[in-house]
Design a protein around this motif. Structure first.
Motif, PDB file in Angstrom:
ATOM      1  N   TYR A 236      11.605  17.335  55.511  1.00 33.47           N
ATOM      2  CA  TYR A 236      11.531  18.636  54.845  1.00 33.47           C
ATOM      3  C   TYR A 236      11.112  19.729  55.835  1.00 33.47           C
ATOM      4  N   ARG A 237      11.614  20.950  55.589  1.00 30.57           N
ATOM      5  CA  ARG A 237      11.336  22.091  56.448  1.00 30.57           C
ATOM      6  C   ARG A 237      10.898  23.279  55.609  1.00 30.57           C
ATOM      7  N   ALA A 238      10.140  24.180  56.234  1.00 32.58           N
ATOM      8  CA  ALA A 238       9.660  25.391  55.564  1.00 32.58           C
ATOM      9  C   ALA A 238      10.583  26.552  55.907  1.00 32.58           C
ATOM     10  N   LEU A 239      11.226  27.108  54.903  1.00 32.46           N
ATOM     11  CA  LEU A 239      12.158  28.210  55.123  1.00 32.46           C
ATOM     12  C   LEU A 239      11.355  29.505  55.191  1.00 32.46           C
ATOM     13  N   LEU A 240      11.051  29.930  56.410  1.00 34.67           N
ATOM     14  CA  LEU A 240      10.193  31.094  56.621  1.00 34.67           C
ATOM     15  C   LEU A 240      10.962  32.364  56.950  1.00 34.67           C
ATOM     16  N   ASN A 241      12.203  32.229  57.375  1.00 32.55           N
ATOM     17  CA  ASN A 241      12.993  33.376  57.803  1.00 32.55           C
ATOM     18  C   ASN A 241      13.634  34.041  56.584  1.00 32.55           C
ATOM     19  N   LEU A 242      12.846  34.832  55.876  1.00 30.25           N
ATOM     20  CA  LEU A 242      13.332  35.468  54.653  1.00 30.25           C
ATOM     21  C   LEU A 242      14.333  36.580  54.957  1.00 30.25           C
ATOM     22  N   ARG A 243      14.258  37.128  56.152  1.00 24.10           N
ATOM     23  CA  ARG A 243      15.239  38.157  56.525  1.00 24.10           C
ATOM     24  C   ARG A 243      16.641  37.551  56.580  1.00 24.10           C
ATOM     25  N   ALA A 244      16.739  36.320  57.083  1.00 23.35           N
ATOM     26  CA  ALA A 244      18.040  35.648  57.124  1.00 23.35           C
ATOM     27  C   ALA A 244      18.561  35.403  55.706  1.00 23.35           C
ATOM     28  N   VAL A 245      17.650  35.068  54.792  1.00 23.80           N
ATOM     29  CA  VAL A 245      18.041  34.899  53.387  1.00 23.80           C
ATOM     30  C   VAL A 245      18.603  36.201  52.842  1.00 23.80           C
ATOM     31  N   ASP A 246      17.910  37.318  53.094  1.00 22.73           N
ATOM     32  CA  ASP A 246      18.357  38.623  52.607  1.00 22.73           C
ATOM     33  C   ASP A 246      19.741  38.976  53.153  1.00 22.73           C
ATOM     34  N   GLU A 247      19.969  38.684  54.433  1.00 21.66           N
ATOM     35  CA  GLU A 247      21.257  39.003  55.050  1.00 21.66           C
ATOM     36  C   GLU A 247      22.387  38.223  54.400  1.00 21.66           C
ATOM     37  N   ILE A 248      22.131  36.950  54.091  1.00 20.82           N
ATOM     38  CA  ILE A 248      23.161  36.137  53.437  1.00 20.82           C
ATOM     39  C   ILE A 248      23.456  36.672  52.040  1.00 20.82           C
ATOM     40  N   LEU A 249      22.411  37.004  51.292  1.00 15.26           N
ATOM     41  CA  LEU A 249      22.605  37.511  49.940  1.00 15.26           C
ATOM     42  C   LEU A 249      23.310  38.865  49.931  1.00 15.26           C
ATOM     43  N   GLU A 250      22.995  39.708  50.898  1.00 12.76           N
ATOM     44  CA  GLU A 250      23.689  40.992  51.006  1.00 12.76           C
ATOM     45  C   GLU A 250      25.170  40.780  51.276  1.00 12.76           C
ATOM     46  N   ARG A 251      25.470  39.771  52.079  1.00  8.31           N
ATOM     47  CA  ARG A 251      26.864  39.487  52.417  1.00  8.31           C
ATOM     48  C   ARG A 251      27.610  38.822  51.259  1.00  8.31           C
ATOM     49  N   GLU A 252      26.949  37.904  50.566  1.00  9.32           N
ATOM     50  CA  GLU A 252      27.605  37.145  49.507  1.00  9.32           C
ATOM     51  C   GLU A 252      27.685  37.924  48.186  1.00  9.32           C
ATOM     52  N   ARG A 253      26.704  38.786  47.934  1.00 15.40           N
ATOM     53  CA  ARG A 253      26.651  39.566  46.693  1.00 15.40           C
ATOM     54  C   ARG A 253      26.831  38.676  45.462  1.00 15.40           C
ATOM     55  N   PRO A 254      25.926  37.758  45.215  1.00 20.79           N
ATOM     56  CA  PRO A 254      26.071  36.852  44.067  1.00 20.79           C
ATOM     57  C   PRO A 254      25.869  37.574  42.739  1.00 20.79           C
ATOM     58  N   ASP A 255      26.342  36.940  41.672  1.00 24.48           N
ATOM     59  CA  ASP A 255      26.124  37.453  40.319  1.00 24.48           C
ATOM     60  C   ASP A 255      24.833  36.910  39.719  1.00 24.48           C
ATOM     61  N   LEU A 256      24.323  35.826  40.298  1.00 26.65           N
ATOM     62  CA  LEU A 256      23.130  35.171  39.776  1.00 26.65           C
ATOM     63  C   LEU A 256      22.448  34.412  40.906  1.00 26.65           C
ATOM     64  N   ILE A 257      21.121  34.470  40.933  1.00 24.31           N
ATOM     65  CA  ILE A 257      20.347  33.694  41.903  1.00 24.31           C
ATOM     66  C   ILE A 257      19.572  32.622  41.157  1.00 24.31           C
ATOM     67  N   GLU A 258      19.686  31.383  41.632  1.00 26.19           N
ATOM     68  CA  GLU A 258      18.867  30.299  41.087  1.00 26.19           C
ATOM     69  C   GLU A 258      17.923  29.814  42.176  1.00 26.19           C
ATOM     70  N   SER A 259      16.634  29.838  41.876  1.00 24.25           N
ATOM     71  CA  SER A 259      15.618  29.377  42.816  1.00 24.25           C
ATOM     72  C   SER A 259      15.104  28.010  42.390  1.00 24.25           C
ATOM     73  N   SER A 260      15.039  27.096  43.352  1.00 19.86           N
ATOM     74  CA  SER A 260      14.418  25.791  43.117  1.00 19.86           C
ATOM     75  C   SER A 260      13.242  25.648  44.066  1.00 19.86           C
ATOM     76  N   ASP A 261      12.401  26.686  44.120  1.00 21.67           N
ATOM     77  CA  ASP A 261      11.330  26.711  45.105  1.00 21.67           C
ATOM     78  C   ASP A 261      10.083  27.380  44.533  1.00 21.67           C
ATOM     79  N   PRO A 262       8.908  26.744  44.645  1.00 16.35           N
ATOM     80  CA  PRO A 262       7.686  27.345  44.116  1.00 16.35           C
ATOM     81  C   PRO A 262       6.812  27.999  45.177  1.00 16.35           C
TER      82      PRO A 262
END
Length: 234
Positions: A65-91
């Motif tokens: 398991y790894r800790a996803l710390l690069n939230l900027r990379a997450v934002d860049e992907i979401l900006e590019r993909e423009r999803p209609d819905l986000i599902e989080s499986s992370d607490p």
């Protein structure tokens, strides 16, 4: 999006890839994007699905398991993909971040409460320091879960028992989505004699089966206690 994803991880990874497989077989216009931590940043894609891995540090060498710390990379992907819905499986940090991103994108964010992490990790550790510390840890855990998951439009769980627990803790809009069984893989024969013979189990013996990882969040300690209790009453 989740951090519960590794080469040797189990149920969450399987759940997510079954969703991808379903979307592929359905043949519609829906697309599925998965964002997870990995050894390096990469993307694999086909007609309707894309899996992004973001380079992340290891938190467990045994499970990978790894800790996803690069939230900027997450934002860049979401900006590019423009999803209609986000599902989080992370607490953890990703789970806190995603409702804000969804609000900026003008879309809903929902959560799947896969791991009852407070009961599995926090409370057993606190109990070793006595009832006072355990009670305080319980209050903190309930407050944490309530505050986090009430930021989402809905929270999904796989059992009615867990749904009732979260509701009692003050989490709003909880829905049960039972996880199915792939009958193409799991199709037990009505005749258990060959299995008993292969395992060396007498036909008159009671056969108990546990399917899952030997991990704290599976509450296997209680399972072993139950086995010992049953064996003592034979």
């Amino acid at each position: 999006m989740t951090q519960f994803y590794a080469p040797r991880s189990g149920g969450v990874k399987r759940y997510l890839h079954e969703k991808i497989r379903y979307a592929q077989q359905a043949g519609g216009s829906d697309e599925h994007v998965l964002i997870v931590p990995g050894a390096r940043s990469n993307v694999t894609a086909d007609r309707i699905s894309r899996v992004y891995t973001i380079a992340s540090p290891t938190v467990s060498r045994s499970s990978g398991y790894r800790a996803l710390l690069n939230l900027r990379a997450v934002d860049e992907i979401l900006e590019r993909e423009r999803p209609d819905l986000i599902e989080s499986s992370d607490p953890y940090q990703l789970g806190w971040h995603l409702p804000d991103v969804a609000q900026m994108l003008g879309i809903p964010a929902v959560a799947f409460y896969h791991s009852h992490f407070s009961e599995a990790y926090l409370l057993p550790a606190a109990a070793r320091f006595g009832k006072r510390i355990a009670d305080r840890a319980d209050r903190v855990a309930r407050g944490y879960v309530r505050k986090l998951y009430n930021r989402y439009a809905a929270t999904f769980v796989s059992s009615r028992t867990l749904a009732q627990t979260l509701t009692d803790w003050g989490v709003r809009n909880v829905h049960v989505v039972s996880l199915g069984v792939d009958t193409g893989v799991f199709s037990p024969s009505k005749d258990a004699a060959p299995a008993r013979q292969e395992l060396g189990i007498d036909e008159t013996a009671t056969l108990l089966l546990y399917v899952g990882r030997l991990a704290a969040e599976k509450n296997t300690r209680l399972l072993f206690d139950a086995f010992r209790l049953l064996n003592s009453r034979r």
